[in-house]
Design a protein around this motif. Structure first.
Motif, PDB file in Angstrom:
ATOM      1  N   THR A  15      -6.586 -10.539  -8.362  1.00 18.90           N
ATOM      2  CA  THR A  15      -7.530 -11.115  -7.558  1.00 18.90           C
ATOM      3  C   THR A  15      -6.753 -12.137  -6.414  1.00 18.90           C
ATOM      4  O   THR A  15      -5.891 -12.962  -6.899  1.00 18.90           O
ATOM      5  CB  THR A  15      -8.636 -11.996  -8.251  1.00 18.90           C
ATOM      6  OG1 THR A  15      -8.091 -12.915  -8.918  1.00 18.90           O
ATOM      7  CG2 THR A  15      -9.562 -11.139  -8.887  1.00 18.90           C
ATOM      8  N   PHE A  16      -7.173 -12.221  -5.104  1.00 12.79           N
ATOM      9  CA  PHE A  16      -6.854 -13.034  -4.433  1.00 12.79           C
ATOM     10  C   PHE A  16      -7.973 -13.837  -3.812  1.00 12.79           C
ATOM     11  O   PHE A  16      -8.825 -13.509  -3.077  1.00 12.79           O
ATOM     12  CB  PHE A  16      -6.102 -12.474  -3.031  1.00 12.79           C
ATOM     13  CG  PHE A  16      -4.992 -11.696  -3.310  1.00 12.79           C
ATOM     14  CD1 PHE A  16      -3.819 -12.353  -3.731  1.00 12.79           C
ATOM     15  CD2 PHE A  16      -4.902 -10.277  -3.178  1.00 12.79           C
ATOM     16  CE1 PHE A  16      -2.718 -11.489  -4.112  1.00 12.79           C
ATOM     17  CE2 PHE A  16      -3.840  -9.604  -3.345  1.00 12.79           C
ATOM     18  CZ  PHE A  16      -2.682 -10.340  -3.996  1.00 12.79           C
ATOM     19  N   GLY A  17      -7.870 -15.187  -4.231  1.00 12.06           N
ATOM     20  CA  GLY A  17      -9.315 -16.019  -4.036  1.00 12.06           C
ATOM     21  C   GLY A  17     -10.448 -15.287  -4.877  1.00 12.06           C
ATOM     22  O   GLY A  17     -10.078 -14.965  -6.179  1.00 12.06           O
ATOM     23  N   LYS A  18     -11.466 -14.902  -4.100  1.00 17.61           N
ATOM     24  CA  LYS A  18     -12.460 -14.208  -4.741  1.00 17.61           C
ATOM     25  C   LYS A  18     -12.548 -12.827  -4.567  1.00 17.61           C
ATOM     26  O   LYS A  18     -13.318 -12.144  -5.157  1.00 17.61           O
ATOM     27  CB  LYS A  18     -13.698 -14.717  -3.989  1.00 17.61           C
ATOM     28  CG  LYS A  18     -14.392 -16.165  -4.468  1.00 17.61           C
ATOM     29  CD  LYS A  18     -15.926 -16.590  -3.820  1.00 17.61           C
ATOM     30  CE  LYS A  18     -16.179 -17.898  -4.326  1.00 17.61           C
ATOM     31  NZ  LYS A  18     -16.992 -18.340  -3.568  1.00 17.61           N
ATOM     32  N   HIS A  19     -11.569 -12.181  -3.911  1.00 16.89           N
ATOM     33  CA  HIS A  19     -11.293 -10.944  -3.661  1.00 16.89           C
ATOM     34  C   HIS A  19     -10.681 -10.304  -4.661  1.00 16.89           C
ATOM     35  O   HIS A  19      -9.491 -10.789  -5.036  1.00 16.89           O
ATOM     36  CB  HIS A  19     -10.633 -10.450  -2.360  1.00 16.89           C
ATOM     37  CG  HIS A  19     -10.366  -9.337  -1.644  1.00 16.89           C
ATOM     38  ND1 HIS A  19     -11.398  -8.538  -1.598  1.00 16.89           N
ATOM     39  CD2 HIS A  19      -9.228  -8.825  -1.399  1.00 16.89           C
ATOM     40  CE1 HIS A  19     -11.074  -7.290  -1.285  1.00 16.89           C
ATOM     41  NE2 HIS A  19      -9.892  -7.140  -1.167  1.00 16.89           N
ATOM     42  N   ARG A  20     -11.433  -9.273  -5.236  1.00 18.30           N
ATOM     43  CA  ARG A  20     -10.573  -8.337  -6.122  1.00 18.30           C
ATOM     44  C   ARG A  20      -9.831  -7.160  -5.499  1.00 18.30           C
ATOM     45  O   ARG A  20     -10.306  -6.140  -5.239  1.00 18.30           O
ATOM     46  CB  ARG A  20     -11.466  -7.778  -7.321  1.00 18.30           C
ATOM     47  CG  ARG A  20     -12.128  -8.992  -8.005  1.00 18.30           C
ATOM     48  CD  ARG A  20     -13.333  -8.261  -8.987  1.00 18.30           C
ATOM     49  NE  ARG A  20     -13.060  -7.638 -10.116  1.00 18.30           N
ATOM     50  CZ  ARG A  20     -12.770  -8.372 -11.475  1.00 18.30           C
ATOM     51  NH1 ARG A  20     -12.759  -9.713 -11.311  1.00 18.30           N
ATOM     52  NH2 ARG A  20     -12.564  -7.729 -12.380  1.00 18.30           N
ATOM     53  N   ALA A  21      -8.442  -7.643  -5.296  1.00 15.80           N
ATOM     54  CA  ALA A  21      -7.664  -6.621  -4.360  1.00 15.80           C
ATOM     55  C   ALA A  21      -7.494  -5.241  -5.385  1.00 15.80           C
ATOM     56  O   ALA A  21      -7.453  -4.190  -4.843  1.00 15.80           O
ATOM     57  CB  ALA A  21      -6.429  -7.150  -3.975  1.00 15.80           C
ATOM     58  N   VAL A  22      -7.233  -5.602  -6.687  1.00 11.59           N
ATOM     59  CA  VAL A  22      -7.046  -4.438  -7.696  1.00 11.59           C
ATOM     60  C   VAL A  22      -8.216  -4.819  -8.683  1.00 11.59           C
ATOM     61  O   VAL A  22      -8.273  -5.765  -9.264  1.00 11.59           O
ATOM     62  CB  VAL A  22      -5.706  -4.274  -8.164  1.00 11.59           C
ATOM     63  CG1 VAL A  22      -5.648  -3.440  -9.206  1.00 11.59           C
ATOM     64  CG2 VAL A  22      -4.531  -4.101  -7.128  1.00 11.59           C
ATOM     65  N   GLY A  39      -4.620   6.199  -0.613  1.00 11.23           N
ATOM     66  CA  GLY A  39      -5.664   5.188  -0.293  1.00 11.23           C
ATOM     67  C   GLY A  39      -5.482   4.657   1.094  1.00 11.23           C
ATOM     68  O   GLY A  39      -4.354   4.655   1.648  1.00 11.23           O
ATOM     69  N   PRO A  40      -6.509   4.370   1.982  1.00 12.60           N
ATOM     70  CA  PRO A  40      -6.479   3.730   3.215  1.00 12.60           C
ATOM     71  C   PRO A  40      -5.832   2.299   3.126  1.00 12.60           C
ATOM     72  O   PRO A  40      -5.571   1.601   2.190  1.00 12.60           O
ATOM     73  CB  PRO A  40      -7.853   3.590   3.598  1.00 12.60           C
ATOM     74  CG  PRO A  40      -8.753   3.418   2.773  1.00 12.60           C
ATOM     75  CD  PRO A  40      -7.724   4.480   1.498  1.00 12.60           C
ATOM     76  N   ASN A  41      -5.569   1.822   4.365  1.00 16.88           N
ATOM     77  CA  ASN A  41      -4.939   0.503   4.292  1.00 16.88           C
ATOM     78  C   ASN A  41      -5.948  -0.483   3.681  1.00 16.88           C
ATOM     79  O   ASN A  41      -7.175  -0.436   3.761  1.00 16.88           O
ATOM     80  CB  ASN A  41      -5.128   0.044   6.004  1.00 16.88           C
ATOM     81  CG  ASN A  41      -3.507  -0.225   6.576  1.00 16.88           C
ATOM     82  OD1 ASN A  41      -2.657  -0.552   5.540  1.00 16.88           O
ATOM     83  ND2 ASN A  41      -3.628  -0.189   7.641  1.00 16.88           N
ATOM     84  N   GLY A  42      -5.265  -1.497   2.771  1.00 18.91           N
ATOM     85  CA  GLY A  42      -6.256  -2.570   2.156  1.00 18.91           C
ATOM     86  C   GLY A  42      -6.885  -2.023   1.064  1.00 18.91           C
ATOM     87  O   GLY A  42      -7.584  -2.814   0.198  1.00 18.91           O
ATOM     88  N   ALA A  43      -6.591  -0.920   0.618  1.00 16.85           N
ATOM     89  CA  ALA A  43      -6.827  -0.204  -0.794  1.00 16.85           C
ATOM     90  C   ALA A  43      -6.732  -0.906  -2.003  1.00 16.85           C
ATOM     91  O   ALA A  43      -7.243  -0.929  -3.147  1.00 16.85           O
ATOM     92  CB  ALA A  43      -6.728   1.159  -0.817  1.00 16.85           C
ATOM     93  N   GLY A  44      -5.360  -1.516  -1.825  1.00 15.72           N
ATOM     94  CA  GLY A  44      -5.031  -2.217  -3.098  1.00 15.72           C
ATOM     95  C   GLY A  44      -3.573  -1.458  -3.765  1.00 15.72           C
ATOM     96  O   GLY A  44      -2.988  -1.667  -4.766  1.00 15.72           O
ATOM     97  N   LYS A  45      -2.980  -0.374  -2.882  1.00 17.05           N
ATOM     98  CA  LYS A  45      -1.616   0.334  -3.261  1.00 17.05           C
ATOM     99  C   LYS A  45      -0.680  -0.763  -3.610  1.00 17.05           C
ATOM    100  O   LYS A  45      -0.029  -0.623  -4.574  1.00 17.05           O
ATOM    101  CB  LYS A  45      -1.526   1.239  -2.358  1.00 17.05           C
ATOM    102  CG  LYS A  45      -2.588   2.307  -2.171  1.00 17.05           C
ATOM    103  CD  LYS A  45      -2.057   3.401  -1.021  1.00 17.05           C
ATOM    104  CE  LYS A  45      -1.991   2.969   0.433  1.00 17.05           C
ATOM    105  NZ  LYS A  45      -2.925   2.146   1.201  1.00 17.05           N
ATOM    106  N   THR A  46      -0.315  -1.478  -2.470  1.00  8.56           N
ATOM    107  CA  THR A  46       0.894  -2.279  -2.693  1.00  8.56           C
ATOM    108  C   THR A  46       0.778  -3.432  -3.785  1.00  8.56           C
ATOM    109  O   THR A  46       1.880  -3.729  -4.604  1.00  8.56           O
ATOM    110  CB  THR A  46       1.276  -3.108  -1.226  1.00  8.56           C
ATOM    111  OG1 THR A  46       1.399  -1.880  -0.415  1.00  8.56           O
ATOM    112  CG2 THR A  46       2.357  -3.842  -1.190  1.00  8.56           C
ATOM    113  N   THR A  47      -0.527  -4.090  -3.765  1.00  6.82           N
ATOM    114  CA  THR A  47      -0.732  -4.916  -4.987  1.00  6.82           C
ATOM    115  C   THR A  47      -0.522  -4.472  -6.413  1.00  6.82           C
ATOM    116  O   THR A  47       0.029  -4.966  -7.242  1.00  6.82           O
ATOM    117  CB  THR A  47      -2.060  -5.550  -4.586  1.00  6.82           C
ATOM    118  OG1 THR A  47      -2.184  -5.883  -3.416  1.00  6.82           O
ATOM    119  CG2 THR A  47      -2.363  -6.684  -5.815  1.00  6.82           C
ATOM    120  N   THR A  48      -0.971  -3.110  -6.419  1.00 10.17           N
ATOM    121  CA  THR A  48      -0.912  -2.283  -7.726  1.00 10.17           C
ATOM    122  C   THR A  48       0.618  -2.283  -7.814  1.00 10.17           C
ATOM    123  O   THR A  48       1.326  -2.678  -9.152  1.00 10.17           O
ATOM    124  CB  THR A  48      -1.739  -1.121  -7.988  1.00 10.17           C
ATOM    125  OG1 THR A  48      -2.823  -1.254  -7.423  1.00 10.17           O
ATOM    126  CG2 THR A  48      -1.377  -0.304  -9.192  1.00 10.17           C
TER     127      THR A  48
END
Ligand SMILES: Nc1ncnc2c1ncn2[C@@H]1O[C@H](COP(=O)(O)OP(=O)(O)O)[C@@H](O)[C@H]1O
Ligand SMILES: [Mg+2]
Length: 321
Positions: A15-22, A39-48
């Motif tokens: 999570t980043f703040g309230k946002h669950r990126a993954v 997945g598209p931009n912002g999907a959570g690929k890089t964070t994973t």
């Protein structure tokens, strides 16, 4: 925990703040293959990937790389992985060969061996002629190749490639694909993120589709495509006043909704069964509706998304590719 797997995650969360990126990602990735993370931009690929590469702590769930826990056994994990453009960073002011020799030295090669390894990699990546040029003068494709070369100076058991071809021209993209294939045939497992269905299709044995931090589909590329149908039929009418009649005929024959756009002569539809297309086009001709052009395209990532989620991807909404 399964030791036959290169990567295994259960309920992975960041999570980043309230946002669950993954947002609760489960993956089982076998050894020795290319696994596509689509997945598209912002999907959570890089964070994973950053969590799996031990660069970012998960906020929930767990993950093992070759059976080692990414949090409690991070050092063991790091010994077996490499992440392009992260661990081995390229110095723009140095030449290609200087960069690779320097990284080889850092990895523990002796001077002579470092030179040999650098030369070998430059040859393997088609960069012999660019060896003595400063990296800042490289083209996009050359730059991407030297990044990958730098990340495999010591061949990793698992390589993370984060969108290795985004923004590259088709020729450079093909060169990167060949490199990936060579690596895998030599035994490396590759986790490749991409925004392009075609890339996952070309390279990956299995694909996970991720959207808004969640895996929404998983399977081989044929399984994914089958879930979307044959693809999109695009029809261009010679005369746009035939539009309404054409819509009626096509929707009946194809048994699906016909999409229209601002261009009144253009119609498109998701087709489940390719054999219906010929019939539908024949029906138009029978009704004296002339078609100036038509195509049956493979399902695009946007279409896979639309079908899987009922939602358009951002790129489609913004009218970008
Ligand atoms: N360091 C960060 N701080 C805050 N939000 C972030 C950070 N990194 C990524 N995000 C957000 O997390 C989401 C997933 O990002 P990312 O993993 O980079 O997606 P992808 O690689 O699929 O394009 C995005 O909404 C992004 O804005
Ligand atoms: Mg990314």
């Amino acid at each position: 925990m399964n030791h036959e797997l290169a990567i295994e995650t259960k309920g992975l969360v960041k999570t980043f703040g309230k946002h669950r990126a993954v947002d609760g990602v489960d993956l089982s990735i076998p050894k020795g293959k290319v696994y596509g993370f689509l997945g598209p931009n912002g999907a959570g690929k890089t964070t994973t990937i950053r969590m799996l590469a031990t660069l970012l702590q998960p906020d929930g769930g767990e993950a093992h790389i070759f059976g080692k826990n990414i949090v409690t056994e991070a050092a063991e994990v790091r010994e077996r992985i490499s992440l392009t453009g992260q661990y081995a960073s390229i110095d723009e002011d140095l030449t290609g060969i200087e960069n690779l020799v320097m990284i080889s030295r850092l990895m523990g090669y002796k001077k002579k061996e470092a030179k040999a390894r650098a030369t070998e990699l430059l040859a393997a990546f088609g960069l012999e002629e660019a060896a003595k040029k400063q990296v800042k003068n490289y083209s996009g494709g050359m730059r991407r190749r030297i990044d990958i070369a730098a990340s495999i100076v010591v061949t990793p058991d698992l390589l993370f490639l984060d969108e290795p071809t985004t923004g590259l021209d088709p020729r450079s993209r093909n060169q990167v694909w060949d490199i990936v294939r060579t690596l895998v045939s030599a035994g490396t497992t590759v986790l490749l993120t991409t925004q392009y269905l075609e890339e996952a299709d070309q390279l990956a044995d299995r694909i996970a589709v991720i959207n808004q931090g969640k895996i929404i589909a998983e399977g081989t590329s044929s399984e994914l495509k089958a879930s979307v149908g044959a693809g999109t039929l695009n029809v261009r009418l010679a005369d746009s006043t035939d539009r309404e009649r054409a819509i009626t005929i096509l929707s009946e024959k194809l048994q699906t909704d016909i999409k229209t756009s601002g261009d009144t002569a253009s119609l498109s539809a998701q087709v489940g069964d390719a054999s219906l297309v010929a019939e539908a086009l024949g029906e138009l001709v029978q009704h004296r509706i002339n078609v100036s052009d038509f195509s049956l395209g493979q399902p695009s990532l946007d279409e896979v998304f639309l079908t899987l989620t009922g939602q358009k991807t951002e790129s489609e909404e913004e009218g970008k590719q």
